[in-house]
Scaffold this active site. Structure first.
Site, short mmCIF file in Angstrom:
data_model
loop_
_atom_site.label_atom_id
_atom_site.label_comp_id
_atom_site.label_asym_id
_atom_site.label_seq_id
_atom_site.Cartn_x
_atom_site.Cartn_y
_atom_site.Cartn_z
CE LYS A 129 -4.59 -1.91 0.70
NZ LYS A 129 -4.77 -2.07 2.05
CG HIS A 132 -1.69 8.06 2.74
ND1 HIS A 132 -1.76 8.27 3.40
CD2 HIS A 132 -2.55 6.62 2.61
CE1 HIS A 132 -2.14 7.64 4.56
NE2 HIS A 132 -2.87 6.74 3.66
CG HIS A 135 1.35 5.64 5.78
ND1 HIS A 135 0.70 5.00 4.14
CD2 HIS A 135 -0.06 4.84 6.96
CE1 HIS A 135 -0.32 4.09 4.37
NE2 HIS A 135 -0.25 4.57 5.99
N1 ARG Z 1 0.33 -1.95 9.59
C1 ARG Z 1 -1.46 -0.81 10.88
C2 ARG Z 1 -1.87 0.65 9.82
O1 ARG Z 1 -1.42 0.93 8.85
C3 ARG Z 1 -0.21 0.47 12.06
C4 ARG Z 1 -0.02 -1.25 12.83
C5 ARG Z 1 0.17 -0.18 14.16
N2 ARG Z 1 1.40 -0.84 15.37
C6 ARG Z 1 1.09 -2.09 15.98
N3 ARG Z 1 1.44 -3.28 16.73
N4 ARG Z 1 -0.78 -2.53 15.64
O2 ARG Z 1 -2.82 0.77 10.66
#
Ligand code: ARG
Length: 569
Positions: A129, A132, A135
């Protein structure tokens, strides 16, 4: 300085303040907008409530106690006005304290953390993905918290919990085999992966058998089948290339890239433990932990098909981190929309009987919107981080060409200014507030911006350079620094340490960003009002000393935000 004053207040009324902490006194102290009301002011209403007294009489009690305790002559006056206790500092004693006691090499902060361990889980983008501007927020806030906590003497472990596992990768494999090629993915990267992912979602509406196929590819992944794993790994590499480019531009790195896939094989142990602790329930074929006692939806651990999910991988991750790193705190920086997710995770940890559930901290932030709409690649309302950073650097370069074409290392400085503008803009907002993204606002270099602070720093540096850095730090005549503009500057410089504490306590880098703006404004006033280079020798020495201290603190503070300050711009 608040620290020294609150200590004096607290110590003088020890007998009285049994129900109150030193910290509370410090938090109560305000800086009056009008200096007529003193350098600091203590509203006595809260204390009056605690001690069931009239604000005026408690103020008078404290006044008498502080007066008798102030043997150093730190205060010239204390006044009781309408339930406020106004303190007037003796600028000379105050200055001496600030300059000579208050200023240790690390601003005296390292003792706070004392080597204790903090894990920060941030950035953590999803593979395949695009990265953007949404993030960017977790990335920049997390990076700043890393710097703030390190500065306080904590040992910080930076973890990128990549979103690199889940059923979407089954879909992506099917889509790749049907509608793309190795060359195209290699050439276009994430953009191509996104294109075929969107196509999959459209096509599978009419051809549900595609979904079946995707599911079976994901099962193969979970079973570790070679072809499935190798395609998935490759998607991950392709994505990492883009993420790493962005991290490099921002000067950000991580200690571990342990994404969700890393915890896959740790979920069975978790399931076993939950079973032993009688926490696991069947529900519609899935395995869950019930949380209705706590007013929350159940936390799913295993899906119907026995696979793990985001939640269970997060629980396995935190157990692993505790065992591996013995953290004192584990901080998660994500969007506010994941609030419930983390509440569930933390609750399960508590139910499992782990005291340390209290050390798990979710640090949420608001949405980034574009013209009022949530960012989404599907609807095209999207701003890519890389594009934004490149544009900021380009504009900074253009500005340098216009204003200072003779500058050395133009490209490096353009990078520092462009990236500085983006980081500052992001961190200046209170993190919980939604941000409406506007190209013009983000890329503005005037007003409350990073470049304004950088410019102030460069200006201060140029004064020191003109003076050939000739001044004596140990021969500063403090009595010469009492005029208003200088005194205000020293006062704000002296608040730096408190500002770092506050930012850390509230997990809020904006406290530091805002401070750098105030400091710059006060410095620029000092610069306008006080002649530095043509002042008489002793005065010049004292003023240069203050300029040098300003440089040191601006640079340090900007460093805590993750922003560099060019020496010249
Ligand atoms: N990959 C997730 C997202 O983009 C965020 C992860 C955050 N960290 C965690 N330990 N859940 O929404």
């Amino acid at each position: 300085m608040k620290g020294i004053l609150s200590e004096l207040i607290y110590e003088s009324s020890l007998e009285k303040f049994k129900e109150i902490t030193k910290e509370e006194i410090k938090n109560l102290l305000e800086t009056p907008a009008n200096p007529m009301f003193g350098d600091y002011s203590l509203p006595c209403f809260y204390l009056a409530k605690v001690y069931k007294m009239a604000p005026k009489s408690i103020a008078e009690d404290i006044e008498a106690a502080v007066k008798s305790k102030d043997t150093e002559g730190l205060l010239t006056d204390i006044k009781v006005v309408n339930g406020f206790l106004n303190f007037y500092l003796n600028s000379e004693v105050h200055l001496k304290k600030l300059i000579f006691d208050g200023r240790k090499e690390d601003f005296g902060c390292k003792k706070i953390g004392d080597g204790r361990i903090v894990c920060i889980d941030y950035s953590s983008p999803n593979i395949a993905k695009n990265f953007h501007v949404g993030h960017l927020r977790t990335t920049l806030i997390g990076n700043s918290l890393y710097r703030i906590f390190s500065n306080l003497g904590y040992q910080v472990i930076r973890i990128n919990h990549l979103g690199d596992w889940g059923t979407q990768f089954g879909k992506l494999i099917v889509a790749y085999r049907k509608w793309s090629t190795k060359e195209e993915v290699e050439e276009k990267g994430i953009e191509e992966l996104l294109r075929i992912y969107i196509k999959f979602n459209q096509e599978s509406e009419q051809h549900p058998e595609l979904k079946e196929e995707a599911r079976s590819w994901f099962v193969k992944m979970e079973q570790g089948e070679a072809e499935a794993i190798s395609i998935w790994k490759w998607f991950k590499e392709i994505s990492m290339l883009e993420f790493e480019r962005i991290y490099r531009m921002l000067g950000i790195s991580f200690d571990y890239y342990t994404g969700e896939s890393f915890y896959m094989d740790k979920v069975p142990d978790l399931v076993q433990e939950l079973k032993e602790k009688h926490l696991l329930k069947q529900s519609d074929g899935a395995q869950i932990v019930e949380l209705d006692h706590f007013g929350m939806a159940p936390c799913m651990i295993l899906k119907k098909d026995g696979g793990s999910i985001y939640h269970s991988r997060d629980i396995a991750a935190v157990l692993y981190r505790k065992k591996q790193y013995h953290f004192d705190k584990c901080i998660y920086v994500t969007g506010l929309e994941q609030k419930l997710h983390f509440e569930q995770i933390f609750q399960v940890i508590q139910l499992m009987g782990y005291e340390w559930h209290q050390d798990l901290i979710h640090v949420p932030y608001g949405l980034v919107r574009l013209q009022g709409v949530k960012l989404s690649s599907r609807t095209g309302t999207i701003v890519y981080a890389e594009e934004l950073l490149a544009e900021a650097i380009r504009r900074a370069y253009e500005l340098i060409q216009q204003k200072n074409p003779g500058l050395e290392k133009k490209e490096e400085v353009a990078n520092q200014i462009g990236i500085g503008a983006i980081i500052f803009h992001d961190l200046f907002h209170q993190r919980i507030k939604d941000v409406d993204f506007s190209w013009d606002e983000v890329l503005s270099f005037e007003g409350t911006t990073g470049p304004y602070v950088q410019y102030t720093y460069a200006r201060a540096k140029s004064i020191l350079k003109k003076a050939e850095n000739k001044f004596k730090k140990d021969k500063v005549d403090v009595s010469l620094l009492k005029e208003d503009a200088t005194y205000s500057l020293i006062k704000i410089l002296s608040e730096y340490k408190e500002v770092i504490y506050e930012a850390a306590n509230r997990y809020e880098p904006s406290v530091i960003a805002r401070y750098t703006i105030s400091l710059s404004t006060v410095f620029n006033k000092f610069y306008q009002e006080c002649n530095i280079l043509n002042a008489e020798e002793r005065l010049k020495n004292a003023r240069l000393f203050v300029v040098d201290l300003t440089c040191e603190i601006i640079k340090d503070a900007m460093g805590l935000l993750g922003i560099e300050c060019p020496e010249e711009m």
